[in-house]
Design a protein around this motif. Structure first.
Motif, mmCIF file in Angstrom:
data_model
loop_
_atom_site.group_PDB
_atom_site.id
_atom_site.type_symbol
_atom_site.label_atom_id
_atom_site.label_comp_id
_atom_site.label_asym_id
_atom_site.label_seq_id
_atom_site.Cartn_x
_atom_site.Cartn_y
_atom_site.Cartn_z
ATOM 1 N N GLY A 368 0.805 -1.206 0.000
ATOM 2 C CA GLY A 368 0.000 0.000 0.000
ATOM 3 C C GLY A 368 0.840 1.260 0.000
ATOM 4 O O GLY A 368 2.063 1.244 -0.175
ATOM 5 N N LEU A 369 0.178 2.379 0.224
ATOM 6 C CA LEU A 369 0.869 3.672 0.212
ATOM 7 C C LEU A 369 1.879 3.788 1.349
ATOM 8 O O LEU A 369 2.948 4.379 1.183
ATOM 9 N N LEU A 370 1.548 3.251 2.523
ATOM 10 C CA LEU A 370 2.445 3.398 3.664
ATOM 11 C C LEU A 370 3.748 2.624 3.480
ATOM 12 O O LEU A 370 4.712 2.851 4.216
ATOM 13 N N GLY A 371 3.788 1.712 2.516
ATOM 14 C CA GLY A 371 5.014 0.967 2.271
ATOM 15 C C GLY A 371 5.995 1.676 1.372
ATOM 16 O O GLY A 371 7.078 1.151 1.098
ATOM 17 N N THR A 372 5.647 2.881 0.908
ATOM 18 C CA THR A 372 6.528 3.608 -0.011
ATOM 19 C C THR A 372 7.482 4.560 0.692
ATOM 20 O O THR A 372 8.268 5.236 0.037
ATOM 21 N N ALA A 373 7.406 4.643 2.018
ATOM 22 C CA ALA A 373 8.307 5.535 2.762
ATOM 23 C C ALA A 373 8.424 5.030 4.192
ATOM 24 O O ALA A 373 7.606 4.222 4.657
ATOM 25 N N THR A 374 9.448 5.513 4.900
ATOM 26 C CA THR A 374 9.665 5.109 6.300
ATOM 27 C C THR A 374 9.651 6.296 7.254
ATOM 28 O O THR A 374 9.818 6.108 8.464
ATOM 29 N N ASP A 375 9.457 7.500 6.745
ATOM 30 C CA ASP A 375 9.494 8.686 7.614
ATOM 31 C C ASP A 375 8.137 9.380 7.686
ATOM 32 O O ASP A 375 8.042 10.610 7.677
ATOM 33 N N TRP A 376 7.064 8.586 7.756
ATOM 34 C CA TRP A 376 5.724 9.181 7.792
ATOM 35 C C TRP A 376 5.500 9.946 9.091
ATOM 36 O O TRP A 376 5.917 9.529 10.164
ATOM 37 N N GLN A 377 4.830 11.081 8.966
ATOM 38 C CA GLN A 377 4.388 11.865 10.115
ATOM 39 C C GLN A 377 2.869 12.049 10.005
ATOM 40 O O GLN A 377 2.320 12.055 8.912
ATOM 41 N N MET A 378 2.203 12.208 11.153
ATOM 42 C CA MET A 378 0.736 12.284 11.127
ATOM 43 C C MET A 378 0.244 13.370 12.070
ATOM 44 O O MET A 378 0.747 13.520 13.189
#
Length: 466
Positions: A368-378
């Motif tokens: 999914g989309l969350l697998g395209t990066a490791t530095d997500w912020q929310m």
């Protein structure tokens, strides 16, 4: 051949045999001297009433009593319904008695339709089975087993199954077979949101005798379900769930029912079929005279109370409900964001594989989309007012949840709505239009952005967008 016990008595010098009054068992049936099932059917009817009364007098909670009915009483009832010639009117009387007890145990009023208890096409499905439906399926199975028996004597006996004048086993089987033949002519059709040729269908002409028996039983259940749907369409209030196009079905299993508080289960059932004691319903039932809302003096039906009262909106009642759902959604997303995952280059899609290339199929990890990066912020719009990240765009708009990755310049916007279930599709379209300008600005600034409007109905039914 039925063998009856006899006793002898003398008239003069002649000894005359007579049939004993004591019942005799043969082929799984109990016969008396009349060789009729009438008394046995009456005993079965009385036995069902005694079972229901015994369960009702126990000190168990209502949902446990309903479980006992489903897994204890109903299976024991099906055997006498199979071996005796029971008319359909008697079976319907049995179902009316059981329905009255089930309504009491589930905490719903007497006006609650039986469609809500047994319908499988409803938005809220209960794990209960109808006596009438099970009786019809049982009799159809019995007729087909005798008709297609491997024993030639059984086949040639042509046993007639009597079910009264209201319903005929033979006519039902003929209708089911005609429906199968018609479906073969029509072919596969689209069902709901599915595409053409997605739902597999069994071939009637090539099916074996055993497969045909199972298909006919399944078709009888479908015919019963269609009858309940027709009944639901004729009801304006209790059939209003037919207009929930954007809401998903919710099937309650026994494990979920065990965990639910009694009042929560009652509210779920009453709200879906609009039999809650709202002022308009109380006025319809002639229990009160004024059906107006105590907050805004408008007619207080269920929709007004749960979704449309301006005073309740001003007091923050709807906002509290929205924030509770948003908190649960944000907590789930936070846990997924924190999961350790590999940094993938871009999105991974599943490519179409031709039929002759089955051996060349490669395993694909769906991240999914969350697998395209490791530095997500929310950021979540709870308690404190959310300020949209200025590095993405400068705006006064505040989506409920913003997730972004600075390294890949990607952003995900989520907007939650808790509407009336009939307006889920309208809410989704309204939210998409609301943020079109913001999406355009983010893309002009070099960000890849996705918008996901999601809906959870005011009665807890999740929208298809979720």
């Amino acid at each position: 051949m039925v063998k009856l016990r006899r006793k002898r008595f003398k008239i003069g010098d002649e000894t005359i045999p007579t049939v004993s009054e004591k019942p005799v068992k043969c082929l799984g049936k109990w016969f008396n001297n009349t060789l009729s099932d009438k008394l046995n059917v009456e005993d079965t009817y009385k036995q069902l009433d005694d079972w229901l009364k015994a369960v009702d007098k126990s000190g168990l909670p209502g949902k446990y009593k309903a479980w006992i009915y489903q897994h204890g009483i109903l299976p024991r009832l099906l055997w006498p319904l199979l071996v005796y010639d029971v008319p359909m009117t008697t079976v319907e009387g049995m179902e009316r008695i059981s329905n009255s007890y089930l309504r009491r145990w589930l905490g719903v009023p007497r006006s609650f339709s039986s469609v809500g208890l047994y319908n499988l096409g409803s938005k809220l499905q209960l794990p209960l089975k109808s006596i009438t439906e099970e009786f019809k399926v049982t009799k159809v199975k019995q007729h087909l087993m005798l008709k297609n028996s491997r024993d030639e004597k059984v086949r040639s006996a042509k046993v007639e199954i009597r079910t009264g004048r209201k319903w005929s086993t033979k006519k039902t089987i003929e209708d089911a077979e005609l429906r199968f033949k018609h479906s073969e002519i029509v072919g596969r059709v689209a069902v709901g949101r599915q595409g053409l040729d997605v739902t597999p269908t069994a071939k009637w002409r090539t099916a074996t005798v055993e497969e045909k028996r199972h298909l006919v039983q399944k078709e009888v259940r479908s015919m019963e379900e269609e009858g309940r749907m027709v009944k639901a369409v004729s009801m304006k209030k209790q059939g209003s769930w037919l207009n929930w196009k954007g809401a998903r079905q919710k099937k309650l299993g026994w494990n979920e029912i065990w965990k639910m508080e009694p009042h929560r289960l009652q509210f779920k059932l009453k709200s879906v079929y609009d039999v809650l004691p709202s002022p308009t319903n109380l006025a319809t039932w002639r229990l009160i005279d004024d059906p107006k809302c105590v907050l805004c003096s408008k007619p207080a039906n269920l929709q007004h109370i749960l979704s449309s009262c301006a005073s309740a909106l001003k007091d923050g009642r709807y906002t509290w409900r929205h924030d509770k759902v948003l908190g649960t959604l944000a907590d789930t997303l936070e846990r997924n964001i924190r999961k350790p995952r590999k940094n993938l280059e871009g999105l991974t899609f599943v490519n179409f594989v031709k039929e002759e290339e089955k051996g060349q199929k490669k395993s694909v990890e769906g991240s999914g989309l969350l697998g395209t990066a490791t530095d997500w912020q929310m950021l979540v719009d709870l308690k404190l007012k959310l300020q949209f990240p200025p590095q993405i765009a400068v705006t006064n708009q505040r989506p409920d949840i913003v997730i972004w990755s600075a390294s890949t310049k990607q952003a995900i916007l989520l907007e939650l709505t808790v509407p009336w279930e009939e307006r889920i599709d309208d809410a989704n379209e309204r939210k998409r239009l609301k943020y079109q300008d913001l999406l355009a600005e983010c893309r002009d600034n070099g960000w890849r952005v996705w918008l996901f409007p999601v809906e959870v109905g005011s009665r807890g039914f999740v929208g298809q967008s979720m």
